[in-house]
Design a protein around this motif. Sequence first.
Motif, PDB file in Angstrom:
ATOM      1  N   UNK A 104      10.333   9.800  17.024  1.00  0.00           N
ATOM      2  CA  UNK A 104      11.731   9.970  17.380  1.00  0.00           C
ATOM      3  C   UNK A 104      12.049  11.299  18.025  1.00  0.00           C
ATOM      4  N   UNK A 105      11.041  12.062  18.356  1.00  0.00           N
ATOM      5  CA  UNK A 105      11.258  13.395  18.910  1.00  0.00           C
ATOM      6  C   UNK A 105      11.537  13.339  20.402  1.00  0.00           C
ATOM      7  N   UNK A 106      12.049  14.462  20.926  1.00  0.00           N
ATOM      8  CA  UNK A 106      12.272  14.592  22.367  1.00  0.00           C
ATOM      9  C   UNK A 106      10.956  14.498  23.121  1.00  0.00           C
ATOM     10  N   UNK A 107       9.882  15.029  22.544  1.00  0.00           N
ATOM     11  CA  UNK A 107       8.570  14.986  23.182  1.00  0.00           C
ATOM     12  C   UNK A 107       8.139  13.537  23.419  1.00  0.00           C
ATOM     13  N   UNK A 108       8.232  12.692  22.382  1.00  0.00           N
ATOM     14  CA  UNK A 108       7.831  11.293  22.516  1.00  0.00           C
ATOM     15  C   UNK A 108       8.753  10.535  23.468  1.00  0.00           C
ATOM     16  N   UNK A 109      10.045  10.889  23.447  1.00  0.00           N
ATOM     17  CA  UNK A 109      10.993  10.232  24.353  1.00  0.00           C
ATOM     18  C   UNK A 109      10.621  10.498  25.799  1.00  0.00           C
ATOM     19  N   UNK A 110      10.352  11.737  26.157  1.00  0.00           N
ATOM     20  CA  UNK A 110       9.964  12.079  27.524  1.00  0.00           C
ATOM     21  C   UNK A 110       8.616  11.478  27.888  1.00  0.00           C
ATOM     22  N   UNK A 111       7.720  11.395  26.918  1.00  0.00           N
ATOM     23  CA  UNK A 111       6.400  10.815  27.172  1.00  0.00           C
ATOM     24  C   UNK A 111       6.513   9.330  27.521  1.00  0.00           C
TER      25      UNK A 111
ATOM     26  N   UNK B 207       0.844  -1.182   0.000  1.00  0.00           N
ATOM     27  CA  UNK B 207       0.000   0.000   0.000  1.00  0.00           C
ATOM     28  C   UNK B 207       0.883   1.238   0.000  1.00  0.00           C
ATOM     29  N   UNK B 208       0.505   2.271  -0.721  1.00  0.00           N
ATOM     30  CA  UNK B 208       1.326   3.481  -0.785  1.00  0.00           C
ATOM     31  C   UNK B 208       1.425   4.150   0.579  1.00  0.00           C
ATOM     32  N   UNK B 209       2.593   4.675   0.842  1.00  0.00           N
ATOM     33  CA  UNK B 209       2.824   5.367   2.109  1.00  0.00           C
ATOM     34  C   UNK B 209       2.028   6.661   2.134  1.00  0.00           C
ATOM     35  N   UNK B 210       1.320   6.891   3.211  1.00  0.00           N
ATOM     36  CA  UNK B 210       0.522   8.110   3.334  1.00  0.00           C
ATOM     37  C   UNK B 210       1.429   9.287   3.625  1.00  0.00           C
ATOM     38  N   UNK B 211       0.875  10.461   3.438  1.00  0.00           N
ATOM     39  CA  UNK B 211       1.633  11.680   3.682  1.00  0.00           C
ATOM     40  C   UNK B 211       1.923  11.886   5.163  1.00  0.00           C
ATOM     41  N   UNK B 212       1.109  11.261   6.016  1.00  0.00           N
ATOM     42  CA  UNK B 212       1.290  11.445   7.456  1.00  0.00           C
ATOM     43  C   UNK B 212       2.401  10.570   8.012  1.00  0.00           C
ATOM     44  N   UNK B 213       2.834   9.575   7.253  1.00  0.00           N
ATOM     45  CA  UNK B 213       3.840   8.646   7.771  1.00  0.00           C
ATOM     46  C   UNK B 213       5.149   9.336   8.151  1.00  0.00           C
ATOM     47  N   UNK B 214       5.737  10.197   7.304  1.00  0.00           N
ATOM     48  CA  UNK B 214       6.982  10.856   7.723  1.00  0.00           C
ATOM     49  C   UNK B 214       6.809  11.710   8.975  1.00  0.00           C
ATOM     50  N   UNK B 215       5.670  12.388   9.094  1.00  0.00           N
ATOM     51  CA  UNK B 215       5.430  13.207  10.282  1.00  0.00           C
ATOM     52  C   UNK B 215       5.281  12.333  11.523  1.00  0.00           C
ATOM     53  N   UNK B 216       4.633  11.178  11.383  1.00  0.00           N
ATOM     54  CA  UNK B 216       4.461  10.270  12.513  1.00  0.00           C
ATOM     55  C   UNK B 216       5.811   9.688  12.942  1.00  0.00           C
ATOM     56  N   UNK B 217       6.650   9.328  11.979  1.00  0.00           N
ATOM     57  CA  UNK B 217       7.979   8.811  12.314  1.00  0.00           C
ATOM     58  C   UNK B 217       8.835   9.884  12.989  1.00  0.00           C
TER      59      UNK B 217
END
Length: 314
Positions: A18-25, A4-14
Motif C-alpha cells: 500500500x505504499x507510494x513506492x508500490x503504487x508508482x511501481x 496457519x499463523x500469520x508470519x511476522x513479515x505479513x504486516x510489513x508486506x501489506x
Amino acid sequence: MKRFPTTRLAPHWQRLQGSHFAYRWRRDRLARLCALILTLLLGAALLAPWLAPSNPYDLAQIRLLDSELPPFWVAGGTTAHWLGTDAQGRDMLSSILYGARVSVAIGFGAVLLQALVGIGLGLLAGFRGGSVDALIMRLTDIQLSLSTLMTAIVAGAVVKAAFGGAFYGDYAVLMLVLIIGLSEWPQFARTVRASVLAETRKDYVEAARTLGFSHRRIMLRHLLPNVLSPILVISAVQIANAIMTEAALSFLGLGMPETQPSLGSLIKSGFDYLQSGSWWITLIPGLFLVVLVLSINLLEDWLRDTMNPRRYKD
C-alpha cells in the motif's frame, strides 16, 4: 479448517503493497521493463559458468581455425557460435557473459568502497560541522580535481614499475575497484553531508542529544536511516558510472588486460577489426554495455522521482 499463523513479515508486506513506492511501481511500465532486462542481464552474467557455451579462459576450448566467425544470422555463421567468434577464436557469447560478470563485479565493488568511505565522511562532516566539516569538504574538493583517468594512470604506472605487468594483470580487478572506489567517493560524501545538515535541525536529533546518546549512536541509529533515500539514488548512478569507467579504462589499456575479458577489453580487442568487416567483435559487447547501463540509468530516474513525490502533480 486449520489456519496457519500469520508470519511476522505479513504486516510489513501489506504496508509495502500500500505504499507510494508500490503504487508508482505498478503504474510505471518502463521501470518494470528495465528491471526485467536488468535482472536478465545480471542473472546471465552471474551464471556465466553455467550458461556460457564455453570457457574463454580455457585455452583447450579455443580454436584459431574458428577465428572471426560471424553471428549465426550472417552468411558464414554457425549455430555453434550464436554471436560469432573473435580474432582468437573465442566464442563471443561466452566472452560477453564472462566479461559482463567482471564488469559488474568491478562496478558493485567500487560503489561499495565509495559508499563506505563517502557515507562515513559525509555523516561526520554534516554532524560535527565546524573545522571537521571544512577539512572533509576540502579533501573532497582535492579528490574531485583528480580525475579517475589520472588516478588510473598513476596507480597503474606505480604498480607495474614496482611489481611488474604480470602482477597488475593478476590483480587487475582489485586494482580497478580501488582506483574507481577511491576516486569517486566525494559524490557520496557531498550527498550525505547535505542530507545530514537538513536532518540535524530536526527535533529528534536534539532529543537524542538531550538524552545523552553518543555521537556515534546518533549518526548510525538515527541520522543514517533517515538519509537512505538519497544514498539509494546516488548508488544506482554510481554503479552505472563505475561500469562505464571500467569500460573506458580497459578500452584505453589502463584496465583489464585482453586476456581477461571484460566489456571494455572486449570492445578494445575488436576495435582494430571493425573496418575489416568483423563488426560483431566490438559492436555486440558495446550493445550489451549500452543496454546494461541504460537500464540502470532509467531505473535510477524512476527511483529518484519515486523518492521525491513532490515531483508529481497528479
